[in-house]
Design a protein around this motif. Structure first.
Motif, short mmCIF file in Angstrom:
data_model
loop_
_atom_site.label_atom_id
_atom_site.label_comp_id
_atom_site.label_asym_id
_atom_site.label_seq_id
_atom_site.Cartn_x
_atom_site.Cartn_y
_atom_site.Cartn_z
N ALA A 233 -2.58 -3.19 -2.94
CA ALA A 233 -2.62 -4.53 -3.54
C ALA A 233 -2.85 -5.57 -2.45
N HIS A 234 -3.82 -6.41 -2.68
CA HIS A 234 -4.16 -7.48 -1.76
C HIS A 234 -3.94 -8.82 -2.46
N LEU A 235 -3.60 -9.82 -1.71
CA LEU A 235 -3.44 -11.17 -2.24
C LEU A 235 -4.49 -12.05 -1.58
N TYR A 236 -5.31 -12.68 -2.40
CA TYR A 236 -6.31 -13.62 -1.91
C TYR A 236 -5.96 -14.98 -2.49
N LEU A 237 -5.73 -15.94 -1.64
CA LEU A 237 -5.41 -17.29 -2.07
C LEU A 237 -6.70 -18.10 -2.05
N VAL A 238 -7.16 -18.48 -3.23
CA VAL A 238 -8.42 -19.22 -3.33
C VAL A 238 -8.20 -20.46 -4.19
N ASP A 239 -9.03 -21.46 -3.95
CA ASP A 239 -8.96 -22.65 -4.78
C ASP A 239 -9.70 -22.40 -6.09
N GLU A 240 -9.52 -23.30 -7.04
CA GLU A 240 -10.09 -23.11 -8.38
C GLU A 240 -11.61 -23.02 -8.36
N ALA A 241 -12.25 -23.81 -7.54
CA ALA A 241 -13.72 -23.78 -7.46
C ALA A 241 -14.21 -22.43 -6.97
N THR A 242 -13.54 -21.88 -5.97
CA THR A 242 -13.92 -20.57 -5.46
C THR A 242 -13.69 -19.51 -6.53
N ALA A 243 -12.53 -19.57 -7.20
CA ALA A 243 -12.23 -18.60 -8.25
C ALA A 243 -13.30 -18.64 -9.34
N ASP A 244 -13.72 -19.84 -9.71
CA ASP A 244 -14.74 -19.99 -10.75
C ASP A 244 -16.08 -19.38 -10.33
N GLU B 189 0.85 -1.18 0.00
CA GLU B 189 0.00 0.00 0.00
C GLU B 189 0.89 1.23 0.00
N GLY B 190 0.66 2.13 -0.95
CA GLY B 190 1.40 3.37 -0.97
C GLY B 190 1.75 3.86 -2.37
N TYR B 191 2.72 4.75 -2.43
CA TYR B 191 3.18 5.39 -3.66
C TYR B 191 3.74 4.35 -4.62
N VAL B 192 3.50 4.55 -5.91
CA VAL B 192 4.11 3.71 -6.94
C VAL B 192 4.77 4.61 -7.98
N ASP B 193 5.94 4.20 -8.42
CA ASP B 193 6.65 4.93 -9.45
C ASP B 193 5.95 4.68 -10.77
N ASP B 194 5.52 5.73 -11.43
CA ASP B 194 4.73 5.60 -12.65
C ASP B 194 5.02 6.79 -13.56
N PRO B 195 5.12 6.56 -14.86
CA PRO B 195 5.43 7.66 -15.77
C PRO B 195 4.35 8.74 -15.80
N ARG B 196 3.17 8.45 -15.31
CA ARG B 196 2.08 9.44 -15.28
C ARG B 196 2.18 10.36 -14.07
N ARG C 9 0.79 -5.56 -20.33
CA ARG C 9 1.77 -4.55 -19.91
C ARG C 9 1.47 -4.15 -18.49
N LEU C 10 2.51 -4.13 -17.69
CA LEU C 10 2.35 -3.78 -16.29
C LEU C 10 2.81 -2.35 -16.07
N TYR C 11 2.04 -1.60 -15.32
CA TYR C 11 2.37 -0.22 -15.04
C TYR C 11 2.93 -0.09 -13.64
N ALA C 12 3.53 1.06 -13.42
CA ALA C 12 4.02 1.43 -12.09
C ALA C 12 4.92 0.34 -11.54
N ASP C 13 4.78 0.04 -10.28
CA ASP C 13 5.60 -0.97 -9.62
C ASP C 13 4.91 -2.32 -9.58
N HIS C 14 4.00 -2.56 -10.51
CA HIS C 14 3.22 -3.79 -10.48
C HIS C 14 4.09 -5.03 -10.62
N ARG C 15 5.19 -4.96 -11.35
CA ARG C 15 6.09 -6.11 -11.44
C ARG C 15 6.60 -6.50 -10.05
N ASP C 16 7.05 -5.51 -9.29
CA ASP C 16 7.55 -5.78 -7.94
C ASP C 16 6.44 -6.31 -7.04
N ILE C 17 5.25 -5.75 -7.18
CA ILE C 17 4.13 -6.17 -6.34
C ILE C 17 3.75 -7.61 -6.66
N LEU C 18 3.69 -7.97 -7.95
CA LEU C 18 3.36 -9.34 -8.34
C LEU C 18 4.43 -10.32 -7.90
#
Length: 99
Positions: A21-32, A3-10, A68-77
């Motif tokens: 950014a939140h991470l939710y770990l779910v099984d395939e049935a839940t995702a579906d 959570e916070g500032y991200v480096d972005d060309p905009r 295409r990933l923007y900002a710091d999304h690569r680091d976050i992922l």
């Protein structure tokens, strides 16, 4: 995950992007069973297997790589994948728990 500032060309001196950014770990049935909705800043939304697609997404040498990933999304992922792997390893060692 983050959570916070991200480096972005905009970003400018007077306006900048921040993200949560939140991470939710779910099984395939839940995702579906979940309905994903596009937000105002995205054209599409989908579930993706991070283990299968993340390396392609991080490959900046290939302009045709997956979305295409923007900002710091690569680091976050990358951080999210590390957390998911640790959680999976913990759950594997302790069956019946949710890492």
């Amino acid at each position: 995950v983050y959570e916070g500032y991200v480096d972005d060309p905009r970003n400018t001196d007077n306006a900048w992007l921040e993200t949560r950014a939140h991470l939710y770990l779910v099984d395939e049935a839940t995702a579906d069973s979940l309905t994903l909705q596009v937000a105002s800043d995205a054209r599409t939304v989908m579930w993706m297997d991070m283990d299968h697609h993340l390396e392609e997404m991080l490959d900046e040498s290939d302009p045709k790589s997956l979305p295409r990933l923007y900002a710091d999304h690569r680091d976050i992922l990358t951080r999210a994948r590390e957390i998911a792997h640790r959680s999976h390893a913990l759950a594997s060692r302790n069956p019946g728990t949710t890492g």
